[in-house]
Design an enzyme around this catalytic site. Structure first.
Site, PDB file in Angstrom:
ATOM      1  N   ARG A  50       0.683  76.371  93.139  1.00 32.26           N
ATOM      2  CA  ARG A  50       2.096  76.259  92.735  1.00 32.26           C
ATOM      3  C   ARG A  50       2.356  77.185  91.552  1.00 32.26           C
ATOM      4  O   ARG A  50       3.394  77.833  91.467  1.00 32.26           O
ATOM      5  CB  ARG A  50       2.458  74.806  92.392  1.00 32.26           C
ATOM      6  CG  ARG A  50       3.829  74.675  91.739  1.00 32.26           C
ATOM      7  CD  ARG A  50       4.444  73.282  91.840  1.00 32.26           C
ATOM      8  NE  ARG A  50       3.521  72.206  91.577  1.00 32.26           N
ATOM      9  CZ  ARG A  50       3.056  71.864  90.358  1.00 32.26           C
ATOM     10  NH1 ARG A  50       3.438  72.537  89.280  1.00 32.26           N
ATOM     11  NH2 ARG A  50       2.213  70.862  90.221  1.00 32.26           N
ATOM     12  N   TYR A 102      28.434  84.244  98.989  1.00 30.20           N
ATOM     13  CA  TYR A 102      27.816  83.453 100.058  1.00 30.20           C
ATOM     14  C   TYR A 102      28.243  81.982  99.899  1.00 30.20           C
ATOM     15  O   TYR A 102      28.177  81.427  98.793  1.00 30.20           O
ATOM     16  CB  TYR A 102      26.292  83.616  99.987  1.00 30.20           C
ATOM     17  CG  TYR A 102      25.573  82.646 100.889  1.00 30.20           C
ATOM     18  CD1 TYR A 102      25.865  82.587 102.250  1.00 30.20           C
ATOM     19  CD2 TYR A 102      24.616  81.780 100.385  1.00 30.20           C
ATOM     20  CE1 TYR A 102      25.223  81.684 103.074  1.00 30.20           C
ATOM     21  CE2 TYR A 102      23.962  80.882 101.209  1.00 30.20           C
ATOM     22  CZ  TYR A 102      24.282  80.839 102.550  1.00 30.20           C
ATOM     23  OH  TYR A 102      23.655  79.928 103.371  1.00 30.20           O
ATOM     24  N   ASP A 174      23.381  89.246  92.757  1.00 31.54           N
ATOM     25  CA  ASP A 174      22.742  88.941  94.034  1.00 31.54           C
ATOM     26  C   ASP A 174      22.731  90.248  94.821  1.00 31.54           C
ATOM     27  O   ASP A 174      23.772  90.695  95.318  1.00 31.54           O
ATOM     28  CB  ASP A 174      23.534  87.838  94.751  1.00 31.54           C
ATOM     29  CG  ASP A 174      22.911  87.454  96.089  1.00 31.54           C
ATOM     30  OD1 ASP A 174      22.163  88.273  96.655  1.00 31.54           O
ATOM     31  OD2 ASP A 174      23.190  86.339  96.568  1.00 31.54           O
ATOM     32  N   LYS A 199      16.417  88.297 104.184  1.00 31.91           N
ATOM     33  CA  LYS A 199      17.290  89.280 104.826  1.00 31.91           C
ATOM     34  C   LYS A 199      16.570  90.640 104.900  1.00 31.91           C
ATOM     35  O   LYS A 199      15.504  90.721 105.469  1.00 31.91           O
ATOM     36  CB  LYS A 199      18.614  89.317 104.069  1.00 31.91           C
ATOM     37  CG  LYS A 199      19.209  87.915 103.808  1.00 31.91           C
ATOM     38  CD  LYS A 199      19.614  87.220 105.075  1.00 31.91           C
ATOM     39  CE  LYS A 199      20.017  85.762 104.988  1.00 31.91           C
ATOM     40  NZ  LYS A 199      20.245  85.061 103.783  1.00 31.91           N
TER      41      LYS A 199
HETATM   42  C1  LIG Z   1      24.151  87.027  99.732  1.00 27.72           C
HETATM   43  C2  LIG Z   1      23.274  85.827  99.937  1.00 27.72           C
HETATM   44  N1  LIG Z   1      22.675  85.257  98.883  1.00 27.72           N
HETATM   45  C3  LIG Z   1      21.875  84.173  99.014  1.00 27.72           C
HETATM   46  C4  LIG Z   1      21.652  83.592 100.250  1.00 27.72           C
HETATM   47  C5  LIG Z   1      20.768  82.381 100.366  1.00 27.72           C
HETATM   48  O1  LIG Z   1      19.511  82.767 100.820  1.00 27.72           O
HETATM   49  P1  LIG Z   1      18.532  81.838 101.698  1.00 27.72           P
HETATM   50  O2  LIG Z   1      19.219  81.592 103.001  1.00 27.72           O
HETATM   51  O3  LIG Z   1      17.282  82.665 101.802  1.00 27.72           O
HETATM   52  O4  LIG Z   1      18.334  80.573 100.931  1.00 27.72           O
HETATM   53  C6  LIG Z   1      22.249  84.153 101.376  1.00 27.72           C
HETATM   54  C7  LIG Z   1      22.028  83.556 102.703  1.00 27.72           C
HETATM   55  O5  LIG Z   1      22.655  83.898 103.673  1.00 27.72           O
HETATM   56  C8  LIG Z   1      23.082  85.298 101.214  1.00 27.72           C
HETATM   57  O6  LIG Z   1      23.699  85.867 102.271  1.00 27.72           O
END
Ligand SMILES: Cc1ncc(COP(=O)(O)O)c(C=O)c1O
Length: 382
Positions: A50, A102, A174, A199
């Site tokens: 961890r 998101y 992000d 992604k």
């Molecule tokens: C721009 C963006 N940030 C964060 C996330 C969250 O990521 P995760 O699905 O890996 O938890 C997503 C998920 O689609 C996203 O599109």
């Protein structure tokens, strides 16, 4: 050793060394929970997985090198990384978030963290005057997505950082949609970068993961404490898959971007389409900023259908190569209706998405096949 090499070289080598025990060129999957100590308090740098795991450490070093950061912490998902950043804040602190992010990010902030005394408000991150006006004496964090999910709006990272830092406010970007191949927010002054590594970074629709990257040692110390204390860590195999995916990031981003631009241009002239949103098109309202800030324009694009929601649903359900699925950024092309799928949780809020908007995640298949697929589904609408 490779942290100053060119980007493509870093994707293949950064953070990874030939295994000293065997000569294996690929970082092994250290599928272990614990590590034998030589004596009490004496070990080889690892005591419990961890806290740290060698496969995870290699991924963290590689991602830090790609984003131009000094430190990276890997997480079990993008949301776990997001949640960790919010834990920097104290009750009463205010965060400014973009008016298009998101849906899961907005849901976590508003539905969960507001219960613990944090406050959040939304603003158009393309409008510096509006950002300045929305600041409160308690604002501690600005949360940026650029390009945004799903509307593909841009924010001028350097300008927002300058404004935020004048007020002693941290900026977290992000960088999931752009990837460090297209833009590196830390180099533009941002304090924190987060990713859904699910992604483009892993890139093959086979793993869920997240990461935080920073330059500052005290932020790193705090995030490392949280990573270990909360324990939302990725397993060694997930880290290995992500490392493997990263090796082709530059090639994939080029292919995604070339395909997406060709599709965007094609659809812009299509009689069934009312509007195409893609930062690489001159018709995008922030195309000049995209050219200045991004090395490539990425694989995400949106279309609005002349026939409204019915036509949008038809398109989503009648492509053959584009799979109807959530997520994005992998080699397979995907199509979805954000209002009913990825962004259903923001229905009825300031972030609600039009039901006639369709989001495409353009993969690396041959562009002629992708265009033919969209054309056959759209032809049924004419
Ligand atoms: C721009 C963006 N940030 C964060 C996330 C969250 O990521 P995760 O699905 O890996 O938890 C997503 C998920 O689609 C996203 O599109």
């Amino acid at each position: 050793m490779y942290s100053s090499a060119r980007f493509e070289t870093r994707t293949v080598h950064a953070g990874q060394t030939v295994d000293p025990a065997t000569g294996a060129i690929v970082t092994p999957i250290y599928q272990t929970a614990t590590y034998v100590h030589d004596a009490i308090g004496v070990h080889k740098g690892f005591d419990y997985s961890r806290t740290a795991n060698p496969t995870r450490s290699a991924l963290e070093r590689c991602l830090a090198a790609l984003e131009g950061g000094a430190h990276c912490l890997a997480f079990a998902s993008g949301m776990a990384a997001t949640d960790t950043v919010v834990r920097l804040l104290r009750p009463g602190d205010h965060t400014l978030i973009g008016d298009d992010v998101y849906g899961g990010t907005y849901r976590l902030f508003k539905s969960e963290w507001e219960r613990y005394g944090l406050t959040f408000s939304v603003v158009n991150m393309a409008d510096l005057t509006a950002i300045e006006a929305a600041l409160e004496p308690t604002t501690r964090l600005i949360w940026l997505e650029t390009p945004t999910n799903p509307l593909l709006g841009l924010a001028d990272i350097a300008a927002v950082v300058q404004l935020a830092h004048r007020h002693g406010i941290l900026v977290c970007v992000d960088n999931t949609f752009a990837t460090p191949y297209a833009q590196r927010p830390l180099e533009l002054g941002a304090d924190i970068v987060i990713h859904s590594t699910t992604k483009y970074l892993s890139g093959h629709n086979d793993v869920v993961g997240g990461a935080i990257i920073v330059r500052d040692a005290s932020l790193h110390e705090r995030f490392a404490f949280l990573q270990n204390s909360v324990g939302a860590v990725p397993g060694p195999f997930d880290c290995w898959l992500t490392l493997r995916g990263l090796k082709t990031l530059a090639l994939r981003m080029q292919a995604h971007s070339t395909n997406a631009l060709a599709i965007a241009r094609h659809l812009e002239g299509h009689p069934a389409i009312a509007r195409v949103r893609y930062p690489g098109l001159p018709s995008h309202p922030q195309h000049e900023l995209a050219r200045r800030q991004m090395a490539v324009f990425g694989g995400m694009l949106d279309v609005e259908l002349r026939g409204g929601e019915t036509a949008a649903r038809h398109l989503c359900e009648h492509t053959r190569l584009f799979a109807l699925a959530e997520s994005l950024g992998a080699v397979e092309s995907l199509i979805e209706l954000p209002a009913a799928m990825t962004h259903a949780s923001v229905a009825g809020t300031a972030l609600a998405i039009s039901p006639s908007l369709v989001r495409l995640s353009v993969g690396i298949e041959h562009m002629a096949d992708l265009i033919a697929d969209l054309d056959q589904a759209l032809a049924q609408l004419l």
